[in-house]
Design a protein around this motif. Structure first.
Motif, short mmCIF file in Angstrom:
data_model
loop_
_atom_site.label_atom_id
_atom_site.label_comp_id
_atom_site.label_asym_id
_atom_site.label_seq_id
_atom_site.Cartn_x
_atom_site.Cartn_y
_atom_site.Cartn_z
N LEU A 61 6.31 -7.72 5.49
CA LEU A 61 5.26 -6.93 4.86
C LEU A 61 5.60 -6.62 3.41
N PHE A 62 6.83 -6.18 3.18
CA PHE A 62 7.28 -5.88 1.82
C PHE A 62 7.11 -7.11 0.93
N HIS A 63 7.58 -8.25 1.40
CA HIS A 63 7.48 -9.49 0.62
C HIS A 63 6.02 -9.85 0.36
N ARG A 64 5.16 -9.72 1.36
CA ARG A 64 3.74 -10.06 1.17
C ARG A 64 3.10 -9.18 0.11
N ILE A 65 3.40 -7.88 0.15
CA ILE A 65 2.84 -6.97 -0.86
C ILE A 65 3.34 -7.36 -2.24
N TYR A 66 4.65 -7.54 -2.36
CA TYR A 66 5.25 -7.92 -3.64
C TYR A 66 4.64 -9.21 -4.18
N ASP A 67 4.62 -10.25 -3.35
CA ASP A 67 4.12 -11.55 -3.79
C ASP A 67 2.65 -11.48 -4.19
N THR A 68 1.84 -10.81 -3.40
CA THR A 68 0.41 -10.71 -3.70
C THR A 68 0.16 -9.88 -4.96
N ALA A 69 0.86 -8.76 -5.09
CA ALA A 69 0.63 -7.87 -6.23
C ALA A 69 0.99 -8.51 -7.56
N PHE A 70 1.97 -9.39 -7.58
CA PHE A 70 2.40 -9.99 -8.84
C PHE A 70 1.74 -11.33 -9.16
N ARG A 71 0.86 -11.80 -8.31
CA ARG A 71 0.22 -13.09 -8.57
C ARG A 71 -0.62 -13.11 -9.83
N ASP A 72 -1.12 -11.96 -10.24
CA ASP A 72 -1.97 -11.94 -11.45
C ASP A 72 -1.18 -11.70 -12.73
N THR A 73 0.14 -11.75 -12.65
CA THR A 73 0.94 -11.63 -13.87
C THR A 73 1.32 -13.02 -14.37
N ALA A 92 -6.55 -4.13 -4.57
CA ALA A 92 -7.58 -3.24 -4.02
C ALA A 92 -7.19 -1.77 -4.07
N TYR A 93 -5.90 -1.48 -4.25
CA TYR A 93 -5.43 -0.10 -4.22
C TYR A 93 -4.92 0.41 -5.56
N ARG A 94 -5.09 -0.37 -6.60
CA ARG A 94 -4.65 0.07 -7.92
C ARG A 94 -5.55 1.18 -8.45
N ARG A 95 -4.96 2.05 -9.23
CA ARG A 95 -5.64 3.19 -9.84
C ARG A 95 -6.21 4.16 -8.81
N ARG A 96 -5.48 4.26 -7.68
CA ARG A 96 -5.87 5.19 -6.62
C ARG A 96 -4.71 6.12 -6.25
N GLY A 97 -3.66 6.15 -7.08
CA GLY A 97 -2.56 7.06 -6.86
C GLY A 97 -1.41 6.49 -6.05
N VAL A 98 -1.52 5.24 -5.61
CA VAL A 98 -0.47 4.63 -4.79
C VAL A 98 0.81 4.43 -5.61
N GLY A 99 0.70 3.83 -6.78
CA GLY A 99 1.87 3.60 -7.62
C GLY A 99 2.53 4.90 -8.02
N GLU A 100 1.74 5.88 -8.38
CA GLU A 100 2.30 7.17 -8.76
C GLU A 100 3.04 7.81 -7.59
N ALA A 101 2.47 7.76 -6.40
CA ALA A 101 3.12 8.34 -5.22
C ALA A 101 4.44 7.63 -4.93
N LEU A 102 4.47 6.31 -5.06
CA LEU A 102 5.71 5.56 -4.84
C LEU A 102 6.78 5.96 -5.87
N LEU A 103 6.39 6.03 -7.13
CA LEU A 103 7.35 6.41 -8.17
C LEU A 103 7.87 7.82 -7.96
N ARG A 104 6.99 8.75 -7.65
CA ARG A 104 7.42 10.14 -7.46
C ARG A 104 8.36 10.26 -6.26
N ARG A 105 8.11 9.48 -5.20
CA ARG A 105 9.03 9.51 -4.06
C ARG A 105 10.40 8.98 -4.48
N ALA A 106 10.41 7.86 -5.20
CA ALA A 106 11.69 7.29 -5.64
C ALA A 106 12.43 8.28 -6.53
#
Length: 170
Positions: free
Chosen positions: A33-45, A105-119
Protein backbone atom coordinates in the motif's frame (compact mmCIF):
# COMPACT_ATOMS: atom_id res chain seq x y z
CA UNK A 1 13.57 23.46 4.22
CA UNK A 2 13.57 23.12 7.97
CA UNK A 3 11.89 24.21 11.15
CA UNK A 4 12.81 24.14 14.82
CA UNK A 5 10.77 21.80 16.99
CA UNK A 6 11.26 23.65 20.29
CA UNK A 7 8.17 25.81 19.73
CA UNK A 8 6.10 23.04 18.19
CA UNK A 9 2.44 23.49 19.11
CA UNK A 10 0.40 20.48 20.15
CA UNK A 11 -0.45 18.30 17.17
CA UNK A 12 -3.87 19.42 15.94
CA UNK A 13 -6.53 16.88 15.14
CA UNK A 14 -6.52 15.93 11.46
CA UNK A 15 -9.38 17.17 9.29
CA UNK A 16 -12.68 15.24 9.57
CA UNK A 17 -12.40 11.80 7.98
CA UNK A 18 -8.57 11.84 7.91
CA UNK A 19 -6.73 9.25 9.98
CA UNK A 20 -2.97 8.85 10.29
CA UNK A 21 -1.37 5.63 11.45
CA UNK A 22 2.14 4.18 11.55
CA UNK A 23 3.24 1.86 8.78
CA UNK A 24 3.49 -1.77 9.84
CA UNK A 25 6.85 -2.70 8.25
CA UNK A 26 6.37 -6.41 8.94
CA UNK A 27 3.05 -6.42 7.05
CA UNK A 28 3.55 -7.06 3.32
CA UNK A 29 0.12 -5.58 2.49
CA UNK A 30 1.05 -2.36 4.31
CA UNK A 31 4.33 -2.15 2.40
CA UNK A 32 2.52 -2.71 -0.89
CA UNK A 33 0.00 0.00 0.00
CA UNK A 34 2.78 2.42 0.93
CA UNK A 35 4.58 1.72 -2.36
CA UNK A 36 1.37 2.13 -4.40
CA UNK A 37 0.64 5.51 -2.80
CA UNK A 38 4.22 6.69 -3.29
CA UNK A 39 4.42 5.51 -6.90
CA UNK A 40 1.04 6.92 -7.88
CA UNK A 41 1.55 10.27 -6.12
CA UNK A 42 4.86 10.96 -7.84
CA UNK A 43 3.84 9.98 -11.38
CA UNK A 44 2.99 13.58 -12.25
CA UNK A 45 6.46 14.87 -11.35
CA UNK A 46 9.12 15.37 -13.98
CA UNK A 47 11.90 13.32 -12.47
CA UNK A 48 9.98 10.37 -11.03
CA UNK A 49 11.70 7.12 -11.88
CA UNK A 50 9.11 4.42 -11.17
CA UNK A 51 10.27 1.32 -9.33
CA UNK A 52 8.24 -1.84 -9.23
CA UNK A 53 7.43 -3.14 -5.76
CA UNK A 54 10.13 -5.81 -5.77
CA UNK A 55 12.92 -3.31 -6.55
CA UNK A 56 11.53 -0.75 -4.09
CA UNK A 57 11.39 -3.47 -1.41
CA UNK A 58 15.05 -4.33 -2.06
CA UNK A 59 16.04 -0.69 -1.51
CA UNK A 60 14.22 -0.31 1.82
CA UNK A 61 17.27 -1.05 4.00
CA UNK A 62 19.10 1.88 2.40
CA UNK A 63 16.32 4.27 3.50
CA UNK A 64 17.10 3.85 7.21
CA UNK A 65 15.46 2.08 10.08
CA UNK A 66 13.11 4.68 11.54
CA UNK A 67 9.99 2.61 10.82
CA UNK A 68 7.98 4.24 13.61
CA UNK A 69 8.39 7.50 11.66
CA UNK A 70 6.69 6.18 8.49
CA UNK A 71 2.97 6.91 8.28
CA UNK A 72 -0.07 6.11 6.16
CA UNK A 73 -3.07 8.40 5.82
CA UNK A 74 -6.63 7.46 4.98
CA UNK A 75 -9.64 9.58 4.17
CA UNK A 76 -12.91 7.94 5.15
CA UNK A 77 -11.14 4.58 5.16
CA UNK A 78 -9.56 4.99 1.71
CA UNK A 79 -5.77 5.21 1.19
CA UNK A 80 -4.78 8.83 0.63
CA UNK A 81 -1.15 9.52 1.55
CA UNK A 82 2.13 8.34 3.00
CA UNK A 83 5.14 9.89 4.70
CA UNK A 84 8.57 8.27 4.72
CA UNK A 85 11.17 9.49 7.21
CA UNK A 86 14.87 8.94 6.90
CA UNK A 87 17.61 8.75 9.50
CA UNK A 88 19.95 10.93 7.42
CA UNK A 89 19.80 13.89 9.83
CA UNK A 90 19.96 12.07 13.17
CA UNK A 91 23.56 13.11 13.81
CA UNK A 92 22.33 16.74 13.75
CA UNK A 93 19.45 15.94 16.11
CA UNK A 94 16.89 16.41 13.36
CA UNK A 95 14.04 14.44 11.91
CA UNK A 96 14.03 14.19 8.12
CA UNK A 97 11.09 13.68 5.77
CA UNK A 98 12.39 11.67 2.83
CA UNK A 99 9.09 11.63 0.91
CA UNK A 100 5.59 12.99 1.36
CA UNK A 101 3.12 11.36 -1.01
CA UNK A 102 -0.51 12.38 -1.36
CA UNK A 103 -2.72 10.83 -4.02
CA UNK A 104 -4.09 13.40 -6.50
CA UNK A 105 -7.72 12.99 -5.38
CA UNK A 106 -6.77 13.94 -1.81
CA UNK A 107 -4.45 16.89 -2.38
CA UNK A 108 -5.32 20.21 -0.77
CA UNK A 109 -7.61 18.48 1.74
CA UNK A 110 -5.28 18.54 4.75
CA UNK A 111 -3.77 15.07 4.27
CA UNK A 112 -0.20 16.27 3.66
CA UNK A 113 -0.38 18.71 6.54
CA UNK A 114 -1.69 16.03 8.92
CA UNK A 115 1.13 13.67 7.89
CA UNK A 116 3.79 16.35 8.39
CA UNK A 117 2.41 17.43 11.76
CA UNK A 118 2.36 13.81 12.95
CA UNK A 119 5.98 13.33 11.86
CA UNK A 120 7.05 16.55 13.58
CA UNK A 121 5.31 15.50 16.80
CA UNK A 122 7.08 12.12 16.75
CA UNK A 123 10.44 13.76 16.05
CA UNK A 124 9.93 16.18 18.95
CA UNK A 125 8.85 13.38 21.32
CA UNK A 126 12.16 11.67 20.53
CA UNK A 127 14.08 14.79 21.55
CA UNK A 128 14.91 16.01 18.07
CA UNK A 129 15.45 19.76 17.85
CA UNK A 130 14.49 20.32 14.21
CA UNK A 131 12.75 18.79 11.22
CA UNK A 132 13.62 19.14 7.57
CA UNK A 133 13.04 18.01 4.03
CA UNK A 134 14.19 18.70 0.51
CA UNK A 135 11.85 20.06 -2.10
CA UNK A 136 11.91 20.07 -5.87
CA UNK A 137 10.60 23.47 -6.94
CA UNK A 138 9.76 22.03 -10.35
CA UNK A 139 7.22 19.72 -8.70
CA UNK A 140 3.89 20.60 -10.38
CA UNK A 141 1.97 20.11 -7.12
CA UNK A 142 3.69 23.24 -5.68
CA UNK A 143 4.32 21.76 -2.21
CA UNK A 144 6.23 24.81 -0.94
CA UNK A 145 2.95 26.46 0.10
CA UNK A 146 2.13 23.48 2.32
CA UNK A 147 5.64 23.33 3.73
CA UNK A 148 5.58 27.00 4.68
CA UNK A 149 2.14 26.54 6.28
CA UNK A 150 3.60 23.98 8.71
CA UNK A 151 6.48 26.27 9.65
CA UNK A 152 9.22 25.08 7.31
CA UNK A 153 11.48 27.76 5.90
CA UNK A 154 14.06 27.70 3.15
CA UNK A 155 17.62 27.13 4.27
CA UNK A 156 19.31 27.13 0.90
CA UNK A 157 18.54 26.92 -2.78
CA UNK A 158 20.31 24.76 -5.31
CA UNK A 159 19.77 25.36 -9.00
CA UNK A 160 20.30 22.31 -11.14
CA UNK A 161 20.74 22.70 -14.86
CA UNK A 162 20.56 19.87 -17.29
CA UNK A 163 21.59 19.77 -20.88
CA UNK A 164 21.08 16.90 -23.27
CA UNK A 165 23.75 16.32 -25.84
CA UNK A 166 23.33 13.81 -28.59
CA UNK A 167 26.09 11.28 -28.98
CA UNK A 168 28.43 11.90 -31.86
CA UNK A 169 28.63 9.36 -34.60
CA UNK A 170 32.06 8.11 -35.43
Amino acid sequence: MSRPLADLPAEPAPPPGVTIRPLRPDDEDDLRLFHRIYDTAFRDTLDHDPLDFARWRELLPSYGKVWDEWFLAEVDGEPAGALQSSDQALERGSGWVRTLSVLPAYRRRGVGEALLRRAFAVYAAKGRTAAGLGVDLANPTAPVTLYRAVGLIEERWTDVYERSVSASRV
